[in-house]
Write an enzyme that holds these catalytic residues in place. Structure first.
Site, short mmCIF file in Angstrom:
data_model
loop_
_atom_site.label_atom_id
_atom_site.label_comp_id
_atom_site.label_asym_id
_atom_site.label_seq_id
_atom_site.Cartn_x
_atom_site.Cartn_y
_atom_site.Cartn_z
CD GLU A 74 90.28 -14.82 43.70
OE1 GLU A 74 89.33 -14.32 44.35
OE2 GLU A 74 91.46 -14.74 44.08
CG HIS A 143 97.60 -19.99 50.81
ND1 HIS A 143 96.88 -19.92 51.97
CD2 HIS A 143 97.60 -18.73 50.29
CE1 HIS A 143 96.48 -18.66 52.18
NE2 HIS A 143 96.90 -17.93 51.16
#
Lengths: 341, 84, 406
Positions: A74, A143
């Site tokens: 990321e 998540h």
């Protein structure tokens, strides 16, 4: 489940049946076709079609220059997006979910949000970052969190939370036209939501909150997936003669306070529904602004319905218990709106 | 059959009682200032005049208000102007 | 007998489309065999079975979109066991859990002294309506006072006309037999409300006072002529001329028509004159004559008549009690010459009229006897200064001298 929200902006009778997922996909496709500087990159956006299937088919349709699979990094690909934006492109960076965006937090806060300032106003970062957010799908604690409120804390960026199809379809182009970094949070529970959109649906404003239901007794302030829980609650409340006004914030930064302050001035009560954790959340900010600017209009303390302050559980019944629910909204409003005399 | 002073007084008492239900018009002396004694303001007095007009058919001009201070004034005025 | 149902291939999957069957009736399947291709939003998936079984019947045609859990095929288990469903990760949707109450942050124990719990809106409203909060019964949590409670209390402040009818509507919770309300209760309530408003006025408002004498001879002659054209029922009282003159003077000097709120003067466009009406049983209400500047004299007389009747009959509307922009009090009927009034907060002015009485009047070196009225102004010195007040009294005089234009 669109609760009769009429988001059609156009008189043309030609309506298409679509989903939130397809609306986002159409918006990406349109942006790439309309502006040569626009491209999309992220994990699994190409061959796999996106972790949530949003970009399915776009690689085949638009080619690898426009739809780029990135390594699992990321920080790296968000930084690459910032560099591309500096170099004159209009990148759309897809971060799979906000939980993983923390790996890019340094790039977002220390670079994207500060660059204009650090360069003495010389360089804008016209970058758009899309990410999934929210729980409720049994994806467990790593998540399932809702951290959009954290990003709304950062000056120098815009934070968008499309809830309705019209916004899923229309916010991306407006974000790409903005000269500064814009973060778009898509609650993954909404991807399958079906509804109708005008075939010609296009860009929408990214400045204002809006009223999704008019009422007189209490103001429910919400955004993204929680908006629909608020709307669901209003149906039960309406049967009891309590008419709730529902505000869809749409934009968490800069916060359009005028819309909810005006509403509170009318209803004298406010409940904020936020899937983020209560402490230091965007709901806290909204509550504070109501205290600062609508104190003398209040007939009851402001209430907040937020996620329980725990890592979001995996077990379905625990996860549901940890998230705001329509029944909780109904019970809270009932307690606030006493009818007597 | 001409109207008598007694009838006039009784009617005046009735009208005044309507206007000032908490007072006792019957206790008025002949030379008492009616408005002052019963606490009657100009609005009440106008209503009293309307009542007099309805009961006796007498239309009292505003110029005459100043002469209608006591119970006696009122009775005599009505006696003089009322139609038989 | 068992059923093969549309599997859930992800928590967000609601529907799936059968693309193709990979088996036909009569086929023997073992653990891991592919039974069908199913398309979801994420693409086409091959669906396995995890039991040894025989395909009995296919219930769905290819290219059909069905919700998760829909039976797609009938199977017979090889080991003879009866199973409801055979599907991959096909979890039943659990019924929604009972809602959990969001914990509310406990209010810390207050120090010894009792404190009223009043919502900001209720507090604001109580000030506007002249309601004494210590006398209000709160219906909220822990006796908190809300908007509605203040409105209820304000209703009870309205006068009850005839002592014969000693019934005041009480909230249901106050219906104990010993709590029979009386006129005295009601008057006491009104007294307290007046006390609260007037105490606040004296505490907060720095008053200044002005007075002026007005020659009423022309106005009264004109009114006499006018009233001769009218039946006795339509006669206009002199005070109506005063109301209209005040309203017109406010259009000339708007600074006195409004409120002092949040440390600033908020001039109001609409002119609603609060007219002080005394009640025979004691007490005072000042209901508003709305838009007094826009009404003719006859309309004002009708409005005044209506207001007095409803005040004494106890049928005032809450808006009439709360939205006056200035107050007018006329005490001439009782014989006083001058009124030095107390402003009704949050208003910024109060006009007082004494009686119209014959007085010596000097003009152009001549002495005359004329009907004279003394008009006074109590002004809020935070909002306006004496110059504004003087202009206003002057304007009242000017309008009364041009009475035919009222």
């Amino acid at each position: 489940m669109n609760y009769g929200i009429d988001t059609s902006t156009d008189n043309s009778p030609l309506m298409i049946r679509t989903t939130y997922r397809e609306a986002v996909r159409d918006a990406i496709r349109e942006s790439i076709l309309k502006d040569d500087r626009v491209f999309l990159m992220g994990e699994d956006v190409g061959r796999y079609g996106g972790a949530f299937g949003v970009t399915k088919g776009l690689l085949q349709e638009l080619g690898p220059d426009k739809i780029m699979d990135t390594p699992l990094c990321e920080s790296g690909f968000t930084g690459a997006g910032i560099g591309a934006a500096l170099g004159g492109m209009r990148p759309i960076v897809e971060v799979m979910t906000v939980n993983f965006s923390l790996l890019a937090a340094d790039q977002i806060l220390n670079t994207a949000a500060t660059y204009l300032h650090m360069s003495g106003g010389l360089f804008n970062i016209p970058l758009v970052i899309r990410m999934g957010t929210g729980g409720g799908k049994q994806l467990a604690a790593q998540h399932s969190h809702s951290l959009e409120g954290w990003y709304a804390h950062i000056p120098g960026i815009k934070v968008l939370t499309p809830a309705v199809l019209e916004d899923a379809r229309g916010m991306l182009w407006s974000a790409l036209e903005d000269p500064d970094p814009v973060l778009i949070f898509e609650n993954t529970l909404l991807y399958n939501m079906e509804g109708e959109l005008p075939a010609t649906a296009g860009a929408v404003d990214i400045d204002r909150a809006c009223i999704r239901r008019v009422g007189r007794d209490v103001t429910l302030i919400s955004y993204s997936a929680s908006l629909f829980k608020a709307l669901e609650a209003t149906e039960t409340l309406a049967q009891e003669g309590i008419e709730a006004e529902v505000i869809d914030l749409r934009v968490l930064r800069p916060l359009d306070e005028t819309t909810f302050l005006n509403s509170v001035a009318k209803t004298h009560r406010a409940v904020i529904i936020d899937e983020g954790w209560r402490s230091g959340s965007i709901s806290a900010e909204i509550s504070a602004r109501i205290m600062e600017k609508a104190f003398y209009d209040l007939d009851a303390p402001v209430e907040r319905i937020c996620a329980a302050e725990v890592p979001i559980p995996y077990a379905n019944h625990l996860e549901q218990a940890a998230l705001p629910q329509p029944t909780t909204i109904v019970n809270t409003v009932r307690r606030m709106v006493t009818r007597h005399g | 059959m001409a109207i008598t002073e007694i009838q006039i007084k009784e009617t005046i008492f009735k009208l005044l009682k309507n206007i000032a239900p908490d007072s006792s018009p019957e206790a008025l002396g002949q030379e008492d200032d009616v408005r002052e004694t019963l606490g009657i303001d100009s609005y009440d007095f106008l209503n009293f005049m309307i009542g007099v007009n309805e009961e006796f058919g007498v239309e009292i001009p505003e110029t005459a208000y100043g002469k209608l201070i006591t119970l006696n004034d009122m009775t005599q005025y009505i006696l003089a102007h009322a139609q038989s | 007998m068992a059923e093969f149902r549309m599997p859930s291939l992800g928590a967000d999957m609601r529907t799936g489309t059968l693309v193709a069957w990979k088996v036909k009736p009569g086929d023997h399947l073992k653990h891991g065999d592919i039974i069908a291709d199913v398309e979801t939003d994420k693409g086409i998936m091959e669906i396995e079975v995890f039991e040894n079984c025989i395909v009995e019947e296919l219930l769905l045609a290819p290219d059909t979109k069905v919700p998760v859990g829909t039976p797609m095929a009938k199977l017979k288990l090889e080991d003879g066991a009866e199973k409801e469903t055979i599907a991959v990760t096909d979890r039943e949707q659990p019924s929604p859990p009972p809602a959990i109450e969001v914990p509310t942050i406990p209010v810390p124990e207050l120090p010894q002294e009792e404190r009223l719990r009043v919502s900001p809106l209720a507090r604001k409203l109580a000030t506007e309506l002249g309601v004494d909060l210590t006398q209000v019964k709160g219906t909220g949590a822990d006796g908190a006072i809300h908007q509605m409670d203040v409105e209820e209390a304000a209703k009870k402040l309205q006068p009850k006309p005839k002592p014969a009818e000693k019934v005041v509507a009480l909230p249901p919770e106050a219906k104990s037999p010993e709590a029979k309300p009386t006129t005295t209760d009601f008057q006491a309530g009104m007294r307290r409300a007046i006390a609260a408003a007037m105490s606040r006025s004296n505490r907060e408002i720095p008053h200044y006072y002005l007075e002026t004498r007005i020659d009423m001879s022309h106005a009264l002659q004109w009114l006499e002529t006018e009233n001769q054209k009218r039946s006795i029922k339509e006669r206009i009282l002199p005070v109506v001329l005063l109301i209209k003159a005040v309203a017109k003077a406010l259009t000339d000097v708007p600074e006195l028509n409004g409120y002092w709120i949040d440390d600033q003067l908020q001039v109001q466009e609409a002119i609603h004159i609060g007219f002080a009406i005394s009640l025979r049983q004691g007490g005072l209400v000042t209901p508003a004559i709305h838009h007094a500047d826009l009404k003719s004299l006859d309309e004002l007389m009708a409005a005044l008549r209506d207001l007095i009747e409803r005040t004494r009959g106890g049928h005032l509307r809450s808006s009439e009690l709360s939205d006056a922009t200035i107050t007018l009090t006329s005490l001439g009927d009782i014989g006083v010459e001058k009124v030095y009034g107390v402003i009704y907060p949050p208003q910024v002015a109060l006009v007082g009229f004494g009686k119209i009485a014959e007085q010596p009047w000097a003009e152009r070196g001549m002495l005359d006897v004329r009907p004279v009225l003394t008009a006074t102004l109590a002004g809020d010195h935070r909002a306006t200064d004496g110059m504004i007040g003087a202009r206003f009294l002057q304007a009242i005089n000017t309008h009364l001298q041009a009475v035919e234009k009222l």
